[in-house]
Design a protein around this motif. Structure first.
Motif, PDB file in Angstrom:
ATOM      1  N   ASN A   8      31.789  38.054  89.360  1.00  0.00           N
ATOM      2  CA  ASN A   8      31.760  39.969  90.473  1.00  0.00           C
ATOM      3  C   ASN A   8      32.005  39.400  91.602  1.00  0.00           C
ATOM      4  N   LEU A   9      32.099  38.000  92.207  1.00  0.00           N
ATOM      5  CA  LEU A   9      31.644  38.089  93.715  1.00  0.00           C
ATOM      6  C   LEU A   9      32.978  37.532  94.639  1.00  0.00           C
ATOM      7  N   GLY A  10      34.127  37.861  94.187  1.00  0.00           N
ATOM      8  CA  GLY A  10      35.170  37.847  94.614  1.00  0.00           C
ATOM      9  C   GLY A  10      35.830  38.839  95.373  1.00  0.00           C
ATOM     10  N   TYR A  11      37.731  39.348  94.659  1.00  0.00           N
ATOM     11  CA  TYR A  11      37.890  40.205  95.351  1.00  0.00           C
ATOM     12  C   TYR A  11      38.033  41.558  94.162  1.00  0.00           C
ATOM     13  N   VAL A  12      38.778  41.374  92.801  1.00  0.00           N
ATOM     14  CA  VAL A  12      37.941  42.523  91.878  1.00  0.00           C
ATOM     15  C   VAL A  12      36.915  42.714  91.661  1.00  0.00           C
ATOM     16  N   GLY A  13      36.158  41.612  91.808  1.00  0.00           N
ATOM     17  CA  GLY A  13      34.619  42.198  91.016  1.00  0.00           C
ATOM     18  C   GLY A  13      34.173  42.948  91.792  1.00  0.00           C
ATOM     19  N   VAL A  32      27.654  36.810  87.005  1.00  0.00           N
ATOM     20  CA  VAL A  32      27.767  35.882  87.671  1.00  0.00           C
ATOM     21  C   VAL A  32      28.585  34.997  87.704  1.00  0.00           C
ATOM     22  N   ASP A  33      28.238  34.567  88.702  1.00  0.00           N
ATOM     23  CA  ASP A  33      29.448  33.943  89.757  1.00  0.00           C
ATOM     24  C   ASP A  33      28.806  32.164  90.323  1.00  0.00           C
ATOM     25  N   VAL A  34      30.497  31.418  90.496  1.00  0.00           N
ATOM     26  CA  VAL A  34      29.174  30.278  91.345  1.00  0.00           C
ATOM     27  C   VAL A  34      29.243  31.072  93.113  1.00  0.00           C
ATOM     28  N   GLY A  35      30.096  31.673  93.095  1.00  0.00           N
ATOM     29  CA  GLY A  35      29.794  32.095  95.032  1.00  0.00           C
ATOM     30  C   GLY A  35      30.910  31.245  96.204  1.00  0.00           C
ATOM     31  N   VAL A  58      25.714  30.905  88.929  1.00  0.00           N
ATOM     32  CA  VAL A  58      26.440  29.912  87.733  1.00  0.00           C
ATOM     33  C   VAL A  58      27.806  29.728  87.872  1.00  0.00           C
ATOM     34  N   ASP A  59      27.427  28.017  87.294  1.00  0.00           N
ATOM     35  CA  ASP A  59      29.691  27.669  87.250  1.00  0.00           C
ATOM     36  C   ASP A  59      29.742  28.396  86.120  1.00  0.00           C
ATOM     37  N   ILE A  60      30.654  28.284  85.246  1.00  0.00           N
ATOM     38  CA  ILE A  60      30.834  29.028  84.038  1.00  0.00           C
ATOM     39  C   ILE A  60      31.237  28.022  83.229  1.00  0.00           C
ATOM     40  N   ARG A  61      31.616  26.471  83.949  1.00  0.00           N
ATOM     41  CA  ARG A  61      31.052  25.487  83.093  1.00  0.00           C
ATOM     42  C   ARG A  61      29.783  24.694  82.516  1.00  0.00           C
ATOM     43  N   ARG A  62      29.117  25.319  83.363  1.00  0.00           N
ATOM     44  CA  ARG A  62      27.808  24.937  82.596  1.00  0.00           C
ATOM     45  C   ARG A  62      26.860  26.612  82.163  1.00  0.00           C
ATOM     46  N   HIS A  76      35.057  39.075  81.687  1.00  0.00           N
ATOM     47  CA  HIS A  76      35.143  37.813  82.358  1.00  0.00           C
ATOM     48  C   HIS A  76      36.505  38.102  83.722  1.00  0.00           C
ATOM     49  N   LEU A  77      35.758  37.698  85.034  1.00  0.00           N
ATOM     50  CA  LEU A  77      37.042  37.237  85.742  1.00  0.00           C
ATOM     51  C   LEU A  77      37.136  36.143  86.305  1.00  0.00           C
ATOM     52  N   ALA A  78      35.741  35.256  86.029  1.00  0.00           N
ATOM     53  CA  ALA A  78      35.851  34.160  86.844  1.00  0.00           C
ATOM     54  C   ALA A  78      37.126  33.500  86.469  1.00  0.00           C
ATOM     55  N   ALA A  79      37.815  32.770  87.437  1.00  0.00           N
ATOM     56  CA  ALA A  79      38.705  32.168  87.766  1.00  0.00           C
ATOM     57  C   ALA A  79      39.343  31.605  88.457  1.00  0.00           C
ATOM     58  N   ALA A 119      40.250  38.666  81.857  1.00  0.00           N
ATOM     59  CA  ALA A 119      41.394  39.506  82.742  1.00  0.00           C
ATOM     60  C   ALA A 119      42.917  38.184  83.308  1.00  0.00           C
ATOM     61  N   SER A 120      43.560  39.173  82.293  1.00  0.00           N
ATOM     62  CA  SER A 120      44.638  37.287  81.888  1.00  0.00           C
ATOM     63  C   SER A 120      45.332  37.820  83.611  1.00  0.00           C
ATOM     64  N   SER A 121      46.935  37.753  82.713  1.00  0.00           N
ATOM     65  CA  SER A 121      48.038  37.596  84.529  1.00  0.00           C
ATOM     66  C   SER A 121      49.479  38.143  83.766  1.00  0.00           C
ATOM     67  N   CYS A 122      49.921  39.265  84.493  1.00  0.00           N
ATOM     68  CA  CYS A 122      51.394  39.345  83.812  1.00  0.00           C
ATOM     69  C   CYS A 122      52.253  38.147  84.242  1.00  0.00           C
ATOM     70  N   ARG A 170      45.911  41.397  81.013  1.00  0.00           N
ATOM     71  CA  ARG A 170      47.383  40.874  81.879  1.00  0.00           C
ATOM     72  C   ARG A 170      47.802  41.902  83.054  1.00  0.00           C
ATOM     73  N   PHE A 171      46.812  41.346  83.818  1.00  0.00           N
ATOM     74  CA  PHE A 171      47.447  42.475  85.153  1.00  0.00           C
ATOM     75  C   PHE A 171      48.213  42.261  86.064  1.00  0.00           C
ATOM     76  N   ALA A 172      48.570  42.921  86.279  1.00  0.00           N
ATOM     77  CA  ALA A 172      49.805  43.454  87.547  1.00  0.00           C
ATOM     78  C   ALA A 172      48.893  42.642  88.922  1.00  0.00           C
ATOM     79  N   THR A 173      50.334  41.963  89.915  1.00  0.00           N
ATOM     80  CA  THR A 173      49.275  41.311  91.138  1.00  0.00           C
ATOM     81  C   THR A 173      48.822  42.306  91.764  1.00  0.00           C
ATOM     82  N   ALA A 174      47.580  42.430  92.156  1.00  0.00           N
ATOM     83  CA  ALA A 174      46.158  43.268  92.821  1.00  0.00           C
ATOM     84  C   ALA A 174      46.948  43.418  94.538  1.00  0.00           C
ATOM     85  N   CYS A 175      46.483  44.265  95.176  1.00  0.00           N
ATOM     86  CA  CYS A 175      46.556  44.953  96.155  1.00  0.00           C
ATOM     87  C   CYS A 175      45.437  46.101  97.151  1.00  0.00           C
TER      88      CYS A 175
HETATM   89  N1  NAD Z   1      43.985  39.521  92.147  1.00  0.00           N
HETATM   90  C1  NAD Z   1      45.371  39.456  91.665  1.00  0.00           C
HETATM   91  O1  NAD Z   1      46.027  40.002  91.484  1.00  0.00           O
HETATM   92  C2  NAD Z   1      45.112  39.570  89.911  1.00  0.00           C
HETATM   93  C3  NAD Z   1      45.910  39.838  89.114  1.00  0.00           C
HETATM   94  C4  NAD Z   1      46.161  39.364  87.570  1.00  0.00           C
HETATM   95  C5  NAD Z   1      45.001  38.463  87.193  1.00  0.00           C
HETATM   96  N2  NAD Z   1      43.529  38.289  88.458  1.00  0.00           N
HETATM   97  C6  NAD Z   1      42.650  38.322  87.002  1.00  0.00           C
HETATM   98  O2  NAD Z   1      41.964  38.488  87.889  1.00  0.00           O
HETATM   99  C7  NAD Z   1      40.221  38.117  87.948  1.00  0.00           C
HETATM  100  C8  NAD Z   1      39.412  38.143  89.343  1.00  0.00           C
HETATM  101  O3  NAD Z   1      40.620  37.608  90.704  1.00  0.00           O
HETATM  102  P1  NAD Z   1      40.167  38.106  91.974  1.00  0.00           P
HETATM  103  O4  NAD Z   1      41.418  38.453  92.984  1.00  0.00           O
HETATM  104  O5  NAD Z   1      39.170  39.142  91.779  1.00  0.00           O
HETATM  105  O6  NAD Z   1      39.925  36.746  92.279  1.00  0.00           O
HETATM  106  P2  NAD Z   1      39.653  35.824  93.770  1.00  0.00           P
HETATM  107  O7  NAD Z   1      39.630  33.881  93.854  1.00  0.00           O
HETATM  108  O8  NAD Z   1      38.784  36.523  94.187  1.00  0.00           O
HETATM  109  O9  NAD Z   1      37.277  36.104  92.607  1.00  0.00           O
HETATM  110  C9  NAD Z   1      37.547  34.777  91.658  1.00  0.00           C
HETATM  111  C10 NAD Z   1      35.666  34.882  91.439  1.00  0.00           C
HETATM  112  O10 NAD Z   1      35.478  33.919  90.092  1.00  0.00           O
HETATM  113  C11 NAD Z   1      34.628  33.088  90.454  1.00  0.00           C
HETATM  114  N3  NAD Z   1      34.673  31.464  89.885  1.00  0.00           N
HETATM  115  C12 NAD Z   1      35.320  31.086  89.667  1.00  0.00           C
HETATM  116  N4  NAD Z   1      35.336  29.433  89.238  1.00  0.00           N
HETATM  117  C13 NAD Z   1      33.727  29.456  88.738  1.00  0.00           C
HETATM  118  C14 NAD Z   1      33.014  28.872  87.998  1.00  0.00           C
HETATM  119  N5  NAD Z   1      33.656  28.047  87.303  1.00  0.00           N
HETATM  120  N6  NAD Z   1      32.199  29.804  87.562  1.00  0.00           N
HETATM  121  C15 NAD Z   1      31.660  30.864  88.038  1.00  0.00           C
HETATM  122  N7  NAD Z   1      31.954  31.917  89.591  1.00  0.00           N
HETATM  123  C16 NAD Z   1      33.414  30.970  88.822  1.00  0.00           C
HETATM  124  C17 NAD Z   1      34.827  32.528  92.349  1.00  0.00           C
HETATM  125  O11 NAD Z   1      34.077  32.423  93.025  1.00  0.00           O
HETATM  126  C18 NAD Z   1      35.015  34.214  92.710  1.00  0.00           C
HETATM  127  O12 NAD Z   1      33.988  34.516  92.905  1.00  0.00           O
HETATM  128  C19 NAD Z   1      40.894  36.603  87.956  1.00  0.00           C
HETATM  129  O13 NAD Z   1      40.650  36.036  86.199  1.00  0.00           O
HETATM  130  C20 NAD Z   1      42.052  36.083  87.953  1.00  0.00           C
HETATM  131  O14 NAD Z   1      42.851  35.978  87.402  1.00  0.00           O
HETATM  132  C21 NAD Z   1      43.831  38.850  89.287  1.00  0.00           C
END
Ligand code: NAD
Length: 368
Positions: A8-13, A32-35, A58-62, A76-79, A119-122, A170-175
């Motif tokens: 949740n601490l990313g762009y989309v979150g 929940v985010d690793v930050g 939290v790191d989602i690997r743990r 589930h956005l973490a990636a 959150a998958s992707s095109c 399956r999201f298109a590219t965000a903007c």
């Molecule tokens: N931005 C796009 O264009 C787009 C398009 C299609 C799909 N998506 C998907 O949407 C989701 C969110 O994208 P976004 O643009 O906000 O990405 P982002 O990189 O801005 O945010 C991803 C967040 O995941 C967190 N993260 C990464 N690894 C982690 C871990 N091990 N444990 C906990 N947190 C972790 C990061 O700290 C970050 O805050 C992603 O799954 C991305 O693949 C994004």
């Protein structure tokens, strides 16, 4: 209703948090985010996470299973979230985006979570110019990032039950603008280039197809997936999230930005080798399933919103590709300072060596 949002601490979150808080004022929302990018705030009037009930670093690997107690829905956005990062950190990409994601879903199912939104992707379509791809088309993932999404979708399909519904969007590219703006996304890059330097340099020959979606419309699609019942899509659903009108070629995006930012010069590299990533996508299934949650923001409005957002940030850095607006730059910087390992694990004992320097405050009568 208790909703847990990973990443949740990313762009989309921040947009998802806001959307869900407006829709469910009484719900418990947990982040929940690793930050990695938590500090990359852009013009947020307040920390976006104040809309949550709790934030866990939290790191989602743990992932501790206890965080899933009583949770109804996981978003589930973490990636590791794009191709360049996937290339630079391939093992971490598979471990986080695939293995840890599937393990999280397994734990969620065991804990009685009823809905898992992924959150998958095109970008799973890779190269697909001969007609728009539907969910039934073959996938063609060309990168570690795209492969991680395909593998996760497949594993999630096997975990789905009547009591554990899975929605892969399956999201298109965000903007568009966000409290944690990224400029490593094609349209955001073009607007930032136009605003800061009056020039858009298209690295390809401009012909690749790239469907887009405004980040606020992504949040709307997630709201729909949180709510959807099995009549709209069954227990396991893969759906392209975007709209047919937003299938653009890269040169069209550059031209649209140049039209709205007067004086912008567009240069296209006509000699560039063909871009391997190019896909047109069919969004008719999403239109049929989610008629009330269709994308609303158009290209013109998104460019406008970015211009205004960048102006409010007093943005004028034409060297922004070397800045914290680029996700890969942030990870590389954290790693070079010894804060993050190659595996993208925090080096917990590492603190800044340098004592922060603050300007000396002179005591004056009117200081307070
Ligand atoms: N931005 C796009 O264009 C787009 C398009 C299609 C799909 N998506 C998907 O949407 C989701 C969110 O994208 P976004 O643009 O906000 O990405 P982002 O990189 O801005 O945010 C991803 C967040 O995941 C967190 N993260 C990464 N690894 C982690 C871990 N091990 N444990 C906990 N947190 C972790 C990061 O700290 C970050 O805050 C992603 O799954 C991305 O693949 C994004």
């Amino acid at each position: 209703m208790k909703i847990l949002i990973t990443g949740n601490l990313g762009y989309v979150g921040p947009c998802v948090t806001r959307q869900l808080r407006v829709r469910y004022p009484e719900a418990t929302l947990i982040g929940v985010d690793v930050g990695y990018f938590a500090h990359c705030l852009t013009r947020a009037p307040r920390l976006p996470e104040v809309l949550l009930d709790a934030q866990h670093f939290v790191d989602i690997r743990r992932f501790p299973a206890s965080l899933l107690t009583g949770i109804d829905v996981v978003v589930h956005l973490a990636a590791v979230s794009n191709d360049p990062m996937g290339k630079a950190y391939e093992d971490a990409t598979f471990n986080i985006n695939y293995h840890a994601s599937v393990e999280l879903a397994r734990q969620a199912r065991a804990a009685g979570v009823r809905s898992f939104v992924f959150a998958s992707s095109c970008s799973v379509y890779g190269f697909a110019e001969d007609g728009a791809r539907t969910e039934r088309s073959a996938v063609n993932p060309l990168t570690a990032y795209a492969k991680s999404k395909v593998f996760t979708e497949q594993a999630l399909s096997e975990l789905t039950t009547d009591a554990f519904r899975v929605s892969c969007l399956r999201f298109a590219t965000a903007c568009g603008m966000s409290d944690r703006l990224r400029l490593d996304l094609v349209l955001n890059d073009f607007v930032a280039s136009a605003v800061s330097g009056g020039r858009i340099t298209v690295l390809s020959d401009g012909t690749p197809w790239r469907p887009l979606i405004n980040v606020k419309d992504m949040a709307r699609a997630i709201e729909w997936a949180v709510e959807r019942d099995t009549q709209s899509g069954g227990n396991f659903l893969v759906v392209n999230a975007g709209s047919d009108e937003w299938n653009y070629q890269v040169h069209e995006l550059a031209a649209a930005v140049a039209q709205q930012v007067p004086g912008t010069v567009v240069s296209i590299n006509h000699q560039a080798p063909p871009d391997k990533r190019s896909y047109r996508v069919d969004f008719s299934l999403f239109r049929a399933l989610a008629p009330l949650h269709q994308p609303r923001v158009d290209l013109h409005e998104t460019i406008q919103e970015l211009r205004q957002g960048l102006a409010a940030m007093r943005f004028n850095n034409s060297d922004f590709r070397n800045s914290t607006y680029m996700r890969l730059r942030v990870l590389a910087d954290l790693q070079s300072r010894g804060f993050l390992s190659e595996a993208l694990e925090w080096m917990e004992k590492k603190v800044d060596d340098a004592v922060p320097q603050y300007p000396r405050l002179e005591a004056t009568a009117h200081a307070i």
